[in-house]
Design an enzyme around this catalytic site. Sequence first.
Site, PDB file in Angstrom:
ATOM      1  N   ALA A 211      43.170  42.921  43.211  1.00 47.26           N
ATOM      2  CA  ALA A 211      43.504  41.685  43.940  1.00 47.26           C
ATOM      3  C   ALA A 211      42.827  40.502  43.253  1.00 47.26           C
ATOM      4  O   ALA A 211      42.260  40.659  42.167  1.00 47.26           O
ATOM      5  CB  ALA A 211      43.042  41.808  45.382  1.00 47.26           C
ATOM      6  N   ASN A 212      42.886  39.329  43.835  1.00 46.88           N
ATOM      7  CA  ASN A 212      42.147  38.180  43.304  1.00 46.88           C
ATOM      8  C   ASN A 212      41.597  37.336  44.440  1.00 46.88           C
ATOM      9  O   ASN A 212      41.818  37.632  45.611  1.00 46.88           O
ATOM     10  CB  ASN A 212      43.024  37.367  42.337  1.00 46.88           C
ATOM     11  CG  ASN A 212      44.236  36.798  43.024  1.00 46.88           C
ATOM     12  OD1 ASN A 212      44.124  36.027  43.974  1.00 46.88           O
ATOM     13  ND2 ASN A 212      45.416  37.211  42.571  1.00 46.88           N
ATOM     14  N   ARG A 213      40.873  36.281  44.097  1.00 42.04           N
ATOM     15  CA  ARG A 213      40.120  35.539  45.108  1.00 42.04           C
ATOM     16  C   ARG A 213      40.928  34.486  45.860  1.00 42.04           C
ATOM     17  O   ARG A 213      40.364  33.713  46.623  1.00 42.04           O
ATOM     18  CB  ARG A 213      38.933  34.824  44.432  1.00 42.04           C
ATOM     19  CG  ARG A 213      37.871  35.736  43.915  1.00 42.04           C
ATOM     20  CD  ARG A 213      36.715  34.885  43.392  1.00 42.04           C
ATOM     21  NE  ARG A 213      35.824  35.640  42.556  1.00 42.04           N
ATOM     22  CZ  ARG A 213      34.866  36.444  43.038  1.00 42.04           C
ATOM     23  NH1 ARG A 213      34.701  36.572  44.337  1.00 42.04           N
ATOM     24  NH2 ARG A 213      34.092  37.103  42.214  1.00 42.04           N
ATOM     25  N   SER A 214      42.213  34.409  45.635  1.00 45.45           N
ATOM     26  CA  SER A 214      42.991  33.370  46.310  1.00 45.45           C
ATOM     27  C   SER A 214      42.929  33.532  47.832  1.00 45.45           C
ATOM     28  O   SER A 214      43.115  34.627  48.354  1.00 45.45           O
ATOM     29  CB  SER A 214      44.448  33.454  45.855  1.00 45.45           C
ATOM     30  OG  SER A 214      45.240  32.623  46.664  1.00 45.45           O
TER      31      SER A 214
END
Length: 408
Positions: A211-214
């Site tokens: 995943a990512n930090r968005s």
Amino acid sequence: MDTPFQDKHIIHGVTGSIAAYKAADLASKLAQAGAQVEVILTQAALQFVTPLTFQSVTGRRAYVEADLWGSEGHVQHIGLAHQADLLIIAPASANTLAKLAYGLADNLLSLTALAAQCPLMLAPAMDGGMYAHPATQANLETLRQRGAILVGPAEGHLASGLVGPGRMVEPLELLGHVRWVLGKGGPLSGRKVIVTAGGTQEPLDPVRVIANRSSGKQGYAIAQAALDLGAQVTLISGPVSLAVPVGVQPVEVQTAQQMHDAVLGCLPQADALVMAAAVADFRPMSPAENKLKKESGVPEIRLEHTPDILKAVAQAKARLGRPSVTVGFAAESQDLIDNATAKLHDKKLDLIVANDIRATDAGFSADTNRVTLLFADGGVEPLDLMSKEQVAASVMARVSELLQKASA
Ligand code: C5P
């Protein structure tokens, strides 16, 4: 920041239901959002709440039945009704709904409703049996057909102890409905805008994802800003924990491939696309069918590229001529302007929103953002540090201008 509430005249009718205590919260929220709120309480509402409650939260006079026969009398209230941008009756009792359906004008609120030419929003609240009664249902149907906007009732515990539909919709949600109605008719009305938001998740196995930090905050704010200008908005979002703005058509996706498919599926109808999502650039080549076990050793994970959605959009645009305006985002940690400019041309965008993700007061989870807008014609517009809502309003104002130019 100007929102659709700013300086709008809203008449808030409050009728005799126990939900009247929540109406004070709604009036307060409307006033805080910038609207000029005039409250009219029916005689029955006064059994639950006082005019002072409403005057204290709106900073304006709250009207009661006695005002109908006061020295200013009828004329003032007819004037009030003519000036209004919206009449919301929340809570709307079965009795008041019946009066409205039949066009009675036997108290200050029903008289005002009959004189008003603005949209009418109704948030019914009553006991389950009264709501289910064929008379109430017929009245609601009459009002709906006449163009009234019915919001709710919600299901849940009722004052009588029954559980079912009959509760007034919560003030925060009603506020969203009011915002949506007030935004209609704005410069983007009749336009279809697609917004993507949040990060995508690429499965490693049935349990784990890359995943990512968005946080999705900027994209959701863009969707709201497009709605505020009157657009029809589809919000294609990765998994986030944010409330979908009332009026938006949500599409939930998880992976970059799903987001790609959803975006391309919407393109034939789209006037503008704003790609605020943080889409994964890589995904595991072959996600494991079963959960990877610790005992089996450290797995080697081979990655492959995900589809570049904006590139696919540029190709589709060459065929379909849509969307007229495409906006991308560039989250960069170095050489911000150079990298963003390269992306602007490479992905054939009309506008790119460049943000420096190294700053602590901007980017991923922050509530503020500092961005530079780069246009295809070479224009550069650096914006100050501002809330993500303000960034969204600025971006959508530019999108609106670009759409106007494109259709000129
Ligand atoms: O090249 P980069 O991924 O940094 O570009 C960012 C922009 O491209 C964003 O608007 C993002 O939503 C979009 N993007 C895309 N498809 C991808 C990755 C990013 O459309 N696979």
